[in-house]
Scaffold this motif. Structure first.
Motif, PDB file in Angstrom:
ATOM      1  N   THR A 182       0.783  -1.195  -0.153  1.00  0.00           N
ATOM      2  CA  THR A 182       0.075   0.015   0.040  1.00  0.00           C
ATOM      3  C   THR A 182       1.002   1.128   0.055  1.00  0.00           C
ATOM      4  O   THR A 182       0.384   2.298  -0.148  1.00  0.00           O
ATOM      5  N   ALA A 183       2.135   0.893   0.114  1.00  0.00           N
ATOM      6  CA  ALA A 183       3.046   2.162   0.182  1.00  0.00           C
ATOM      7  C   ALA A 183       3.394   2.785  -1.114  1.00  0.00           C
ATOM      8  O   ALA A 183       3.958   1.989  -1.992  1.00  0.00           O
ATOM      9  N   TYR A 184       3.855   4.046  -1.402  1.00  0.00           N
ATOM     10  CA  TYR A 184       3.998   4.657  -2.367  1.00  0.00           C
ATOM     11  C   TYR A 184       5.359   4.099  -3.244  1.00  0.00           C
ATOM     12  O   TYR A 184       5.532   3.983  -4.410  1.00  0.00           O
ATOM     13  N   HIS A 185       6.145   3.820  -2.046  1.00  0.00           N
ATOM     14  CA  HIS A 185       7.643   3.182  -2.621  1.00  0.00           C
ATOM     15  C   HIS A 185       7.917   1.739  -1.882  1.00  0.00           C
ATOM     16  O   HIS A 185       9.074   1.699  -1.550  1.00  0.00           O
ATOM     17  N   GLY A 186       7.060   1.029  -1.616  1.00  0.00           N
ATOM     18  CA  GLY A 186       6.742  -0.237  -0.995  1.00  0.00           C
ATOM     19  C   GLY A 186       7.123  -1.396  -2.086  1.00  0.00           C
ATOM     20  O   GLY A 186       7.607  -1.337  -2.959  1.00  0.00           O
ATOM     21  N   THR A 187       6.265  -2.388  -1.450  1.00  0.00           N
ATOM     22  CA  THR A 187       6.428  -3.713  -2.658  1.00  0.00           C
ATOM     23  C   THR A 187       5.454  -3.385  -3.735  1.00  0.00           C
ATOM     24  O   THR A 187       4.440  -4.105  -3.993  1.00  0.00           O
ATOM     25  N   VAL A 188       5.875  -2.227  -4.439  1.00  0.00           N
ATOM     26  CA  VAL A 188       5.098  -1.718  -5.582  1.00  0.00           C
ATOM     27  C   VAL A 188       5.734  -1.711  -6.678  1.00  0.00           C
ATOM     28  O   VAL A 188       7.399  -1.518  -6.666  1.00  0.00           O
ATOM     29  N   VAL A 189       5.299  -1.924  -7.949  1.00  0.00           N
ATOM     30  CA  VAL A 189       6.013  -1.506  -9.256  1.00  0.00           C
ATOM     31  C   VAL A 189       5.990  -0.167  -9.879  1.00  0.00           C
ATOM     32  O   VAL A 189       4.912   0.260 -10.074  1.00  0.00           O
ATOM     33  N   TRP A 190       7.301   0.449  -9.866  1.00  0.00           N
ATOM     34  CA  TRP A 190       7.546   1.517 -10.732  1.00  0.00           C
ATOM     35  C   TRP A 190       8.027   1.653 -11.943  1.00  0.00           C
ATOM     36  O   TRP A 190       9.190   0.787 -12.298  1.00  0.00           O
ATOM     37  N   SER A 191       7.390   1.737 -13.033  1.00  0.00           N
ATOM     38  CA  SER A 191       7.700   1.259 -14.290  1.00  0.00           C
ATOM     39  C   SER A 191       9.063   1.663 -14.718  1.00  0.00           C
ATOM     40  O   SER A 191       9.913   0.904 -15.341  1.00  0.00           O
ATOM     41  N   PHE A 192       9.687   3.111 -14.244  1.00  0.00           N
ATOM     42  CA  PHE A 192      10.585   3.514 -14.819  1.00  0.00           C
ATOM     43  C   PHE A 192      11.773   2.884 -14.190  1.00  0.00           C
ATOM     44  O   PHE A 192      12.832   2.812 -14.849  1.00  0.00           O
ATOM     45  N   GLN A 193      11.636   2.325 -12.846  1.00  0.00           N
ATOM     46  CA  GLN A 193      12.635   1.511 -12.032  1.00  0.00           C
ATOM     47  C   GLN A 193      12.823   0.325 -12.920  1.00  0.00           C
ATOM     48  O   GLN A 193      14.144  -0.070 -13.218  1.00  0.00           O
ATOM     49  N   GLN A 194      11.985  -0.394 -13.624  1.00  0.00           N
ATOM     50  CA  GLN A 194      12.186  -1.398 -14.367  1.00  0.00           C
ATOM     51  C   GLN A 194      12.889  -0.993 -15.754  1.00  0.00           C
ATOM     52  O   GLN A 194      13.724  -1.852 -16.215  1.00  0.00           O
ATOM     53  N   GLY A 195      12.592   0.139 -16.361  1.00  0.00           N
ATOM     54  CA  GLY A 195      13.385   0.701 -17.359  1.00  0.00           C
ATOM     55  C   GLY A 195      14.817   0.743 -16.924  1.00  0.00           C
ATOM     56  O   GLY A 195      15.820   0.407 -17.843  1.00  0.00           O
ATOM     57  N   LEU A 196      15.028   1.292 -15.921  1.00  0.00           N
ATOM     58  CA  LEU A 196      16.506   1.543 -15.513  1.00  0.00           C
ATOM     59  C   LEU A 196      17.263   0.110 -15.237  1.00  0.00           C
ATOM     60  O   LEU A 196      18.329   0.125 -15.827  1.00  0.00           O
ATOM     61  N   MET A 197      16.419  -0.648 -14.769  1.00  0.00           N
ATOM     62  CA  MET A 197      17.266  -1.946 -14.397  1.00  0.00           C
ATOM     63  C   MET A 197      17.409  -2.668 -15.891  1.00  0.00           C
ATOM     64  O   MET A 197      18.475  -3.323 -15.872  1.00  0.00           O
ATOM     65  N   ALA A 198      16.314  -2.560 -16.646  1.00  0.00           N
ATOM     66  CA  ALA A 198      16.705  -3.267 -17.912  1.00  0.00           C
ATOM     67  C   ALA A 198      17.632  -2.753 -18.964  1.00  0.00           C
ATOM     68  O   ALA A 198      18.607  -3.426 -19.463  1.00  0.00           O
ATOM     69  N   GLY A 199      17.644  -1.230 -18.969  1.00  0.00           N
ATOM     70  CA  GLY A 199      18.726  -0.641 -19.825  1.00  0.00           C
ATOM     71  C   GLY A 199      20.013  -0.492 -18.983  1.00  0.00           C
ATOM     72  O   GLY A 199      21.030  -0.988 -19.636  1.00  0.00           O
ATOM     73  N   GLY A 200      19.890  -0.657 -17.859  1.00  0.00           N
ATOM     74  CA  GLY A 200      21.187  -0.933 -17.035  1.00  0.00           C
ATOM     75  C   GLY A 200      21.916  -2.334 -17.300  1.00  0.00           C
ATOM     76  O   GLY A 200      23.037  -2.204 -17.687  1.00  0.00           O
ATOM     77  N   ILE A 201      20.978  -3.172 -17.220  1.00  0.00           N
ATOM     78  CA  ILE A 201      21.824  -4.561 -17.591  1.00  0.00           C
ATOM     79  C   ILE A 201      22.302  -4.712 -18.880  1.00  0.00           C
ATOM     80  O   ILE A 201      23.225  -5.159 -19.253  1.00  0.00           O
ATOM     81  N   ALA A 202      21.272  -4.142 -20.019  1.00  0.00           N
ATOM     82  CA  ALA A 202      22.029  -4.269 -21.248  1.00  0.00           C
ATOM     83  C   ALA A 202      23.003  -3.495 -21.608  1.00  0.00           C
ATOM     84  O   ALA A 202      24.071  -3.870 -22.175  1.00  0.00           O
ATOM     85  N   ARG A 203      23.280  -2.443 -20.715  1.00  0.00           N
ATOM     86  CA  ARG A 203      24.593  -1.505 -20.927  1.00  0.00           C
ATOM     87  C   ARG A 203      25.730  -2.373 -20.364  1.00  0.00           C
ATOM     88  O   ARG A 203      26.750  -2.275 -20.958  1.00  0.00           O
ATOM     89  N   GLN A 204      25.453  -2.822 -19.197  1.00  0.00           N
ATOM     90  CA  GLN A 204      26.511  -3.400 -18.400  1.00  0.00           C
ATOM     91  C   GLN A 204      27.076  -4.984 -19.285  1.00  0.00           C
ATOM     92  O   GLN A 204      28.148  -5.310 -19.323  1.00  0.00           O
ATOM     93  N   LEU A 205      26.093  -5.531 -19.804  1.00  0.00           N
ATOM     94  CA  LEU A 205      26.454  -6.713 -20.544  1.00  0.00           C
ATOM     95  C   LEU A 205      27.378  -6.304 -21.881  1.00  0.00           C
ATOM     96  O   LEU A 205      28.280  -6.943 -22.267  1.00  0.00           O
ATOM     97  N   GLY A 206      27.196  -4.935 -22.254  1.00  0.00           N
ATOM     98  CA  GLY A 206      28.095  -4.378 -23.239  1.00  0.00           C
ATOM     99  C   GLY A 206      29.603  -4.340 -22.843  1.00  0.00           C
ATOM    100  O   GLY A 206      30.489  -4.328 -23.722  1.00  0.00           O
ATOM    101  N   PHE A 207      29.501  -4.227 -21.505  1.00  0.00           N
ATOM    102  CA  PHE A 207      31.013  -3.949 -20.882  1.00  0.00           C
ATOM    103  C   PHE A 207      31.595  -5.242 -20.615  1.00  0.00           C
ATOM    104  O   PHE A 207      32.667  -5.414 -20.229  1.00  0.00           O
ATOM    105  N   CYS A 208      30.855  -6.405 -20.509  1.00  0.00           N
ATOM    106  CA  CYS A 208      31.324  -7.653 -20.079  1.00  0.00           C
ATOM    107  C   CYS A 208      32.208  -8.273 -20.726  1.00  0.00           C
ATOM    108  O   CYS A 208      32.248  -8.176 -22.317  1.00  0.00           O
ATOM    109  N   SER A 209      33.323  -8.949 -20.125  1.00  0.00           N
ATOM    110  CA  SER A 209      34.239  -9.593 -21.057  1.00  0.00           C
ATOM    111  C   SER A 209      33.666 -10.901 -21.408  1.00  0.00           C
ATOM    112  O   SER A 209      33.201 -11.680 -20.747  1.00  0.00           O
ATOM    113  N   PRO A 210      33.867 -11.127 -22.788  1.00  0.00           N
ATOM    114  CA  PRO A 210      33.155 -12.402 -23.117  1.00  0.00           C
ATOM    115  C   PRO A 210      33.986 -13.803 -22.690  1.00  0.00           C
ATOM    116  O   PRO A 210      33.448 -14.697 -22.689  1.00  0.00           O
TER     117      PRO A 210
END
Ligand SMILES: *[C@@H]1O[C@H](CO)[C@@H](O)[C@H](O)[C@H]1NC(C)=O
Ligand SMILES: *[C@@H]1O[C@H](CO)[C@@H](O)[C@H](O)[C@H]1NC(C)=O
Ligand SMILES: *[C@@H]1O[C@H](CO)[C@@H](O)[C@H](O)[C@H]1NC(C)=O
Ligand SMILES: *[C@@H]1O[C@H](CO)[C@@H](O)[C@H](O)[C@H]1NC(C)=O
Ligand SMILES: *[C@@H]1O[C@H](CO)[C@@H](O)[C@H](O)[C@H]1NC(C)=O
Ligand SMILES: *[C@@H]1O[C@H](CO)[C@@H](O)[C@H](O)[C@H]1NC(C)=O
Ligand SMILES: *[C@@H]1O[C@H](CO)[C@@H](O)[C@H](O)[C@H]1NC(C)=O
Ligand SMILES: *[C@@H]1O[C@H](CO)[C@@H](O)[C@H](O)[C@H]1NC(C)=O
Ligand SMILES: *[C@@H]1O[C@H](CO)[C@@H](O)[C@H](O)[C@H]1NC(C)=O
Ligand SMILES: *[C@@H]1O[C@H](CO)[C@@H](O)[C@H](O)[C@H]1NC(C)=O
Length: 618
Positions: free
Chosen positions: A509-537
């Motif tokens: 029930t909390a604004y920043h509790g166990t709730v889904v914020w879409s932009f946070q998903q975007g940051l996580m998804a975009g961030g993982i893609a970015r870091q995968l680009g840096f990973c050593s194969p």
């Protein structure tokens, strides 16, 4: 803005009302239903407006409400006329029964929010007068605080029922058309997500979101900018970056240097955060994006000066911790201010004033950006002896460790069992767990809430450690052990917190509790893609683990695909299916905090590609 009693009404149409004699066809007109409300959006070269109506089929709320909100001046009302030669919007309604007008507020959107979210708080500065009335109409009138403009509302009732908005400040028309082409590849304007972004973006500002936030929030705009960068044109990126300069000018009493719309007074405390968000975006734009070979240079003068000042300010703020690595040298909210990062509800960081994202992600990212921009000759090196790169080394190596939370397997198990029973979930598999705290308390002890702010490191950081990526993989496991539900990633998970009060403080029930914020998903998804680009194969197994986590994240995101452009949603747990269903936060929140139907930073998904190939922008 409330209509009583519970009579349902239906919006027949809404059109922009430009003058007494002509009604233009709007450039943009679309509807979005969300959270029990029907939202109608309109925009043309003179004004733009959002109308929010309680949906006829909304059974959660007994209150029927009409809100008009105008990004121009961030004002709005419930009100009308076709007798005044004003800019505004007008709507016709048909009521299915008698309706009695309840509370009416005319004025700043902030005043409307204070009423809705502040249990009826009213500001007398927004008082209005009853100008005139008859058996068929009521005309309410209010002068703008600065006396230049007036807000009026007229309700007419006969066979047809009219509602028109008050006087809006015309949008600046010059250069107002770039928004239609701001999103590369979505430029024909028929894509609904592109239309929604267009409603929120103007030549002179990026607004943050639907009716409660039709104003410039530097923080939201900068995060949205970073996420959208791959899809934005250089002109749009530079507008957004330039926006921030105008904003600073205004705060420095130099409004003559930029446009002067009404900026939300409540967010100005937050300058530090914005400063930290700015430089990584500038660096990404100049140094990492191809952007058709634009010259990487900044003209001498206001903007370069502002960037140099910001870079230097950020560096100075970071130096103490580089000299002595104690929690008290981290960046904390100012005493007496409960908020300061993106989790801007009082309990958002579990009452810890030293937030994870600012210290573990954004300070190092800003320092690295400064280092790169100086290296490329775009920024000037600071006059102090400190070297941004060396200061960044220390922050990257040491700050994050202070947030590390380790819970023994047995204790974690006990807490998880307790958690599922307290919040009404089912038992699931349990393992040892380590994660980063949501924040630190004033005594340096961690608020032991697993959280999604890892995404900031992934998206903004260039030197993220393998341990960090492992913690990310661990967090991207099913909730309540990790953060992923079948309807998205929750932004906080207090299951493991030794302080059991937080289990309820940060619940669904909390604004920043166990709730889904879409932009946070975007940051996580975009961030993982970015870091995968840096990973050593070379590190095949690890990279595969990260890719698997990425796949799980996207499966979770796609579980609520129809909602990804809205602001925030909660869940209800279905004991028959053992799955989560989407639940409207406003219906659960004790403060009635409602989600925005369209929120700029949620459109960050338009800049991201689902690795499984499912397009998010359709
Ligand atoms: C807005 O566009 C209409 C045509 O659709 C035009 O007649 C009108 O002059 C324009 N108004 C301004 C202020 O540019
Ligand atoms: C609506 O109000 C009018 C005037 O007070 C009254 O005559 C009528 O019965 C009411 N209609 C309903 C459906 O309550
Ligand atoms: C505003 O309205 C309130 C409530 O009616 C009244 O007490 C107050 O005096 C009004 N203020 C002004 C400035 O008119
Ligand atoms: C009042 O506000 C409007 C909208 O921002 C502005 O255009 C106008 O110049 C202001 N008037 C005064 C007297 O400050
Ligand atoms: C801007 O002007 C206001 C009112 O005169 C003053 O309170 C404030 O301190 C000034 N701000 C700056 C940064 O000079
Ligand atoms: C900006 O000014 C500095 C200092 O006056 C000078 O060294 C630099 O070459 C100038 N840069 C541009 C792009 O004009
Ligand atoms: C360094 O000092 C010079 C002269 O005092 C000043 O013009 C310049 O803006 C300073 N540079 C920075 C990055 O603070
Ligand atoms: C990354 O961090 C390590 C350890 O702090 C440091 O030695 C290295 O120089 C950094 N790399 C880059 C590219 O900044
Ligand atoms: C537990 O958390 C609550 C709410 O965050 C806080 O008020 C309380 O001080 C915390 N207790 C301890 C012992 O930290
Ligand atoms: C749980 O899910 C089942 C299957 O989809 C559905 O029939 C049922 O209505 C749901 N229960 C609740 C309480 O929503």
């Amino acid at each position: 803005m409330h209509m009583h009693p519970g009579n349902f009404f239906q919006c027949l149409f809404l059109f922009l009302y430009l003058s007494a004699v002509s009604v233009a066809v709007p450039d943009l007109a679309f509807q979005v239903s969300s959270g029990g409300n029907d939202n109608y959006f309109l925009r043309d070269n003179v004004t733009s407006a959002q109308l929010v109506l309680t949906s006829p089929d909304n059974t959660l709320s007994s209150v029927r409400r009409i809100v008009f909100a105008l990004p121009g001046g961030n004002t709005g009302a419930l009100a009308t006329t076709d007798d005044f030669q004003n800019v505004g919007a007008q709507a016709d309604f048909t009521f299915s029964g008698n309706a009695t007008l309840g509370v009416i507020i005319i004025g700043a959107v902030r005043a409307m929010r204070d009423y809705v979210e502040g249990s009826g708080t009213m500001h007398e500065i927004f008082n209005y007068t009853l100008e005139s009335y008859s058996s068929t109409f009521v005309h309410l009138h209010r002068q703008y605080i600065n006396t230049t403009f007036q807000n009026s509302g007229v309700f007419k009732g006969s066979d047809a029922h009219f509602l028109v908005t008050p006087r809006a400040i015309p949008e600046e028309t010059e250069g107002n058309s770039w928004h239609r082409t701001a999103l590369k590849g979505l430029a024909d304007g028929t894509n609904s997500a592109a239309q929604q972004v267009s409603f929120l973006t103007y030549a002179d500002k990026f607004t943050a979101g639907g009716w409660r936030f039709l104003t410039y929030f530097g923080r939201d705009s900068l995060i949205a900018l970073r996420l959208l960068m791959p899809t934005l044109t250089p002109e749009a990126i530079e507008t957004a970056l330039g926006d921030y300069a105008s904003f600073i000018n205004i705060n420095n009493n130099r409004s003559d240097l930029g446009n002067t719309p009404f900026y939300d007074y409540k967010v100005s405390y937050n300058r530090l955060l914005r400063n930290l968000l700015l430089l990584p975006s500038v660096s990404h734009y100049f140094l990492e994006l191809p952007k058709g070979g634009r010259q990487a240079s900044l003209q001498n003068g206001t903007y370069a000066d502002i960037l140099n000042r910001i870079a230097n300010y950020n560096l100075q703020r970071a130096i103490p911790f580089s000299q002595k690595q104690t929690f008290s040298n981290l960046l904390a909210f100012r005493p007496g201010e409960p908020v300061g990062n993106w989790r801007d509800s009082n309990e958002g960081t579990g009452y810890g004033p030293i937030p994870f994202d600012v210290n573990a992600a954004l300070v190092p990212a800003s320092l690295r950006a400064t280092q790169s921009l100086i290296g490329a000759g775009i920024l000037m090196a600071s006059n102090s002896s400190a070297d941004a790169g060396k200061v960044a080394d220390v922050w990257e190596a040491k700050a994050i460790g202070l947030f590390e939370v380790r819970v023994q397997r047995k204790v974690a198990e006990e807490r998880l069992v307790d958690f599922v029973s307290q919040v009404g979930l089912d038992k699931s598999l349990l393992e040892d767990v380590s994660f980063y705290a949501l924040s630190l308390r004033s005594d340096g002890s961690p608020v032991e809430v697993m959280n999604s702010d890892l995404g900031f490191n992934l998206m903004y950081g260039i030197n993220v450690s393998k341990t960090f990526l492992q913690y990310t993989i661990d967090a991207l496991t099913p909730y309540p052990q990790g953060l992923l539900t079948n309807i998205g990633m929750v932004v906080a998970n207090p299951a493991y917190d030794a302080n059991r009060t937080n289990v309820h403080l940060l619940d669904r029930t909390a604004y920043h509790g166990t709730v889904v914020w879409s932009f946070q998903q975007g940051l996580m998804a975009g961030g993982i893609a970015r870091q995968l680009g840096f990973c050593s194969p070379n590190n095949k197994v690890f990279v595969q683990n990260l890719r698997d986590a990425q796949g799980k994240l996207w499966a979770s995101i796609n579980g609520a695909k129809d909602h990804i452009f809205s602001e925030v949603w909660s869940y209800s747990f279905n004991r028959t299916t053992n799955q989560f269903d989407i639940a409207d936060l406003a219906g659960l929140s004790p403060t009635g905090t409602e989600s925005d139907a369209i929120q700029l930073w949620s459109y960050g998904f338009l800049g991201l590609l689902d690795p499984s190939g499912v397009a998010t922008s359709s």
